[in-house]
Scaffold this motif. Structure first.
Motif, short mmCIF file in Angstrom:
data_model
loop_
_atom_site.label_atom_id
_atom_site.label_comp_id
_atom_site.label_asym_id
_atom_site.label_seq_id
_atom_site.Cartn_x
_atom_site.Cartn_y
_atom_site.Cartn_z
N LYS A 1 0.27 -9.60 16.62
CA LYS A 1 1.27 -9.49 15.57
C LYS A 1 0.62 -9.48 14.20
CE LYS A 1 5.64 -11.52 14.07
NZ LYS A 1 6.59 -12.62 14.24
N ARG A 2 1.09 -8.58 13.35
CA ARG A 2 0.50 -8.42 12.02
C ARG A 2 1.33 -9.14 10.96
NH1 ARG A 2 -3.58 -7.80 14.14
NH2 ARG A 2 -4.29 -5.85 15.04
N PRO A 3 0.68 -9.63 9.91
CA PRO A 3 1.44 -10.18 8.77
C PRO A 3 2.25 -9.07 8.13
CG PRO A 3 -0.89 -9.96 8.22
CD PRO A 3 -0.78 -9.69 9.69
N GLN A 4 3.40 -9.43 7.63
CA GLN A 4 4.30 -8.42 7.10
C GLN A 4 4.62 -8.65 5.63
OE1 GLN A 4 7.66 -8.26 9.75
NE2 GLN A 4 6.37 -7.88 11.53
N PHE A 5 5.16 -7.61 5.04
CA PHE A 5 5.55 -7.62 3.63
C PHE A 5 6.93 -8.27 3.49
CE2 PHE A 5 8.15 -5.36 0.44
CZ PHE A 5 7.44 -5.63 -0.71
N SER A 6 7.07 -9.13 2.50
CA SER A 6 8.36 -9.77 2.24
C SER A 6 8.84 -9.37 0.85
CB SER A 6 8.22 -11.29 2.30
OG SER A 6 7.84 -11.70 3.58
N PRO A 7 10.02 -8.73 0.77
CA PRO A 7 10.55 -8.35 -0.54
C PRO A 7 10.77 -9.57 -1.42
CG PRO A 7 11.76 -7.29 1.24
CD PRO A 7 10.88 -8.31 1.87
N THR A 8 10.56 -9.41 -2.71
CA THR A 8 10.75 -10.52 -3.64
C THR A 8 11.64 -10.07 -4.79
OG1 THR A 8 8.74 -9.88 -4.83
CG2 THR A 8 8.51 -11.53 -3.11
N THR B 1 6.61 -1.70 -3.14
CA THR B 1 7.63 -1.89 -2.11
C THR B 1 7.60 -0.76 -1.08
OG1 THR B 1 9.24 -0.94 -3.66
CG2 THR B 1 9.22 -3.34 -3.43
N ALA B 2 7.24 0.45 -1.49
CA ALA B 2 7.10 1.55 -0.52
C ALA B 2 5.95 1.25 0.44
CB ALA B 2 6.85 2.87 -1.25
N ALA B 3 4.84 0.78 -0.11
CA ALA B 3 3.71 0.40 0.75
C ALA B 3 4.10 -0.76 1.66
CB ALA B 3 2.51 0.02 -0.11
N GLY B 4 4.92 -1.70 1.13
CA GLY B 4 5.39 -2.81 1.95
C GLY B 4 6.26 -2.35 3.10
N ALA B 5 7.14 -1.38 2.84
CA ALA B 5 8.00 -0.85 3.91
C ALA B 5 7.15 -0.16 4.98
CB ALA B 5 9.01 0.12 3.31
N LEU B 6 6.16 0.61 4.56
CA LEU B 6 5.28 1.28 5.53
C LEU B 6 4.40 0.27 6.28
CD1 LEU B 6 4.35 4.33 3.30
CD2 LEU B 6 5.58 4.44 5.48
N ARG B 7 4.03 -0.79 5.58
CA ARG B 7 3.26 -1.85 6.24
C ARG B 7 4.07 -2.45 7.38
NH1 ARG B 7 1.08 -7.33 3.12
NH2 ARG B 7 0.53 -8.55 4.95
N ASN B 8 5.33 -2.79 7.11
CA ASN B 8 6.17 -3.38 8.15
C ASN B 8 6.46 -2.38 9.27
OD1 ASN B 8 6.15 -5.59 6.53
ND2 ASN B 8 8.35 -5.67 6.15
N LEU B 9 6.66 -1.12 8.89
CA LEU B 9 6.92 -0.09 9.89
C LEU B 9 5.73 0.04 10.84
CD1 LEU B 9 8.86 2.15 10.87
CD2 LEU B 9 7.72 3.71 9.29
N SER B 10 4.52 0.06 10.29
CA SER B 10 3.33 0.20 11.13
C SER B 10 3.07 -1.06 11.94
CB SER B 10 2.11 0.53 10.26
OG SER B 10 1.87 -0.48 9.30
N ASN C 1 -3.24 -3.01 4.14
CA ASN C 1 -2.58 -3.46 5.37
C ASN C 1 -2.02 -2.30 6.16
OD1 ASN C 1 -2.13 -6.56 5.97
ND2 ASN C 1 -2.29 -6.34 3.75
N VAL C 2 -1.45 -1.31 5.47
CA VAL C 2 -0.98 -0.11 6.16
C VAL C 2 -2.16 0.59 6.83
CG1 VAL C 2 0.19 2.12 5.94
CG2 VAL C 2 0.91 0.19 4.50
#
Length: 680
Positions: A10-17, A98-107, A165-166
């Motif tokens: 499991k990978r660490p994920q992006f959390s919106p702030t 936030t776009a990179a964060g969304a792609l990070r979570n998607l991947s 991370n992505v």
């Protein structure tokens, strides 16, 4: 290139702030079962909005939405990757993040298929461009000194962290992404980020994870490592420890340096191996249970002090805290009061929790690196978990079934440098200590706090990794370097206690696989050195009856192998007839009825070992009608290999199964002579 697809953690994920938390929360409550106007469609539409703030919030919403597995197919249908990709280069830094964060979570959440799809839809082009822009931005002289000091510099490093991370997630899953990493000069970029470890350890850790992935089995990339590049790694690996996060960084970099060993001059090999194992030994030396307790106490004290400080400020300003009854009448003051409580403003992952997670992750990583160092040139540990332990079939076929059979576990090879370093730094002892159950006080502390509760699972994972690491060390090191015969007997008692002191051990598949693997290796070593076994027949059959019901093939393979090892020892002793009959009947049942040919083959292997020699074994084989059962099963086994083998098993597995088939024919012939002799 890149890691194999057999295991992914499991990978660490992006959390919106910030202000986008509300948008993200709305997305989290949505489901993909909704129609075209559901949250996915709405959020994707907002990605094109002229307002940067709206685009940012839409990305934050998607970052939450992709964590829901049912939402992934709908996002794929709506081409979410192609819509998010251009936003990596959006004029707004906040949108990029936030776009990179969304792609990070998607991947991270989507697995191999989603990462393959992301590469196919050319996410690497804007991702590499973003990484290059961030790299240039960190050195740019166009910004004013104040901008560099304030948010711009921090934003660029934060964006770079999300982008790395992505990159890490995708390269973990897709070899084409690794090729692009090589060709686009990404190594130079991420090493520049790593060089900032003293001021941004989070970014450095992300880079270290990525480097550990892309340097594995990637000879093309190794050619790109110049002396300055190696110096960056050396600097990070030798950096002073100022926090648990730096311990994690040093551990990850040590893993990367191990991957680079083939480009290091032979005269420096011993020095590098010693440096790596010194770091790993220091990591394992730390007591994770005591650290958790201390960190939780520090967090409690910090929050208490902060709350007291806030209350003092309020009272000094004449704004005494208002009682709850008054709050119902004064909603505006309620809002003010909430903002003054520090605990309400803390991020989900606070300082102490971050530090603790970093230590636990470092210890898990250290154990994994040790296994990699020991097994690098050998077949994977899963091979008869996929293959079978019977790769000594040539030696087996040359025997007359009167010498007790060959060694069940093929010996591993260990260089003198690694062997010396492992023993000098007391690695076996430190690994042994990590196999114990997690500290009960630490578990209690974590169980009382929702944000700390996931650490219990992390501690259990470390125990399982330690057991797998112990299996490797027992297979590799001679008895003297493991502490001698008394140490092995103590270890055997320890493993038995671990297994049978846990009432529901059959429900924890990871633990059962790890401890059965360790027991298998230990019992084989003890048998080969004529050291008395540790498990009673009742314990042995309890383990095997539980293990053979497991859905995990590795567990089933381990328990039948354990039976074979133990039975082959008992076959040479007197007064073991009834136990041998029980073992033989059990193995026959597994060989003839297990749905996996791998397990059936291992069970046959075990039967060959148990009944290859010994008067008690000969009598037992006749009484359980072993010969007639195997005669009846022989054509069925051949037919199963022919029908099932080509579609379900690898060439290596089929090779082993063919050897077992030939050995079965010879064993039947041997049993015929035994039966004639005993019945004549």
């Amino acid at each position: 290139m890149g890691k194999s697809r057999t295991k992914r953690f499991k990978r660490p994920q992006f959390s919106p702030t910030g202000d986008c938390q509300a948008e993200a929360a709305v997305a989290a409550n949505g489901t993909e079962a909704e129609d075209e106007d559901g949250p996915a469609a709405e959020l994707l539409e907002k990605l094109q909005h002229p307002s940067a703030e709206v685009r940012e919030c839409a990305c934050a919403g998607l970052a939450r939405l992709v964590q829901q597995r049912p939402a992934l197919p709908g996002l794929a249908r709506r081409d979410a990757v192609r819509r998010l990709g251009p936003l990596l280069l959006d004029p707004s830094l906040a949108v990029r993040e936030t776009a990179a964060g969304a792609l990070r979570n998607l991947s991270a959440c989507g697995g191999f298929e989603v990462c393959d799809d992301m590469v196919a839809k050319d996410i690497m082009t804007p991702l590499v461009a973003l990484l290059k822009e961030c790299s240039a931005g960190l050195d740019s002289n166009e910004m004013s000194p104040q901008e560099k000091k304030d948010e711009s510099k921090n934003s660029i490093e934060t964006i770079a962290n999300e982008a790395v991370n992505v990159l890490w997630n995708i390269c973990e899953c897709n070899s084409r992404a690794v090729s692009i990493f090589n060709k686009e000069g990404c190594l130079e970029i991420v090493l520049k980020y790593l060089s900032r470890f003293s001021t941004n350890v989070d970014l450095a850790i992300s880079v270290a994870y990525c480097l550990q992935t892309v340097t594995e089995d990637n000879p093309e990339l190794l050619k790109s490592f110049s002396t300055p590049a190696l110096q960056v790694l050396e600097s990070a690996m030798l950096s002073p420890v100022s926090s648990m996060e730096f311990i994690l960084l040093k551990t990850l970099v040590a893993g990367t340096v191990w991957n680079l060993r083939n480009i290091i001059p032979s005269m420096s090999q011993a020095e590098i191996i010693n440096a790596i194992l010194k770091i790993l030994a220091d990591v394992l030396e730390l007591d994770m249970g005591e650290t958790i307790i201390q960190m939780k106490e520090a967090e409690t004290q910090r929050l208490k002090s902060a709350a007291e400080s806030e209350e003092t400020v309020e009272m000094a300003n004449g704004h005494d805290l208002i009682e709850d009854e008054e709050m119902e009448e004064l909603p505006q003051k309620r809002k003010i009061r909430r903002k003054t409580y520090t605990s309400d403003l803390l991020p989900t992952t606070d300082k102490e929790l971050r530090e603790t997670i970093a230590l636990l992750t470092a210890q898990q990583t250290a154990l994994e690196i040790i296994v990699n160092m020991c097994c690098n040139e050998d077949p994977s540990d899963d091979e008869w978990e996929e293959l079978s332990s019977s790769d000594e079939s040539d030696a087996f076929m040359e025997s007359s079934f009167s010498d007790g059979g060959g060694q069940l576990l093929s010996p591993l090879c260990l260089s003198d440098e690694i062997h010396t370093a492992l023993t000098n730094y007391l690695i076996p002892k430190k690994v042994f200590e990590k196999t114990t159950f997690p500290n009960s006080n630490a578990v209690e502390v974590c169980s009382r706090n929702p944000s700390w509760k996931p650490l219990i699972r992390k501690m259990n994972t470390i125990q399982c990794r330690a057991l797998m690491c112990l299996q490797t060390l027992v297979s590799l090191l001679d008895v003297g370097h493991l502490g001698g015969v008394p140490a092995l007997q103590t270890l055997a008692q320890h493993l038995s206690q671990l297994l049978f002191s846990q009432p529901d051990f059959d429900k924890n598949v990871d633990f059962l696989e790890a401890i059965s693997s360790a027991l298998r290796a230990l019992l084989q070593t003890m048998a080969s050195k004529n050291i008395s076994q540790c498990m009673t027949p009742d314990q042995l059959m309890t383990l095997c009856k539980v293990g053979i019901c497991s859905s995990n093939i590795s567990v089933r393979v381990n328990v039948v192998s354990i039976l074979g090892i133990t039975g082959s020892v008992l076959a040479k002793e007197e007064g073991t007839l009834e136990t041998l009959k029980t073992i033989g009947s059990f193995l026959l049942e597994v060989a003839t009825k297990d749905p996996s040919l791998v397990v059936a083959g291992e069970a046959l292997d075990a039967l060959f070992d148990v009944f290859a020699d010994g008067k008690e074994a000969e009598k037992a084989s006749v009484q359980i009608k072993l010969l007639s059962m195997l005669r009846e099963f022989q054509p069925i086994f051949k037919m199963r290999i022919r029908k099932e083998g080509r579609g379900k098993y690898s060439p290596d597995q089929l090779c082993v199964l063919d050897n077992v088939k030939m050995n079965l024919r010879r064993f039947v012939a041997y049993q015929e002579t035994v039966e004639k002799r005993l019945t004549s």
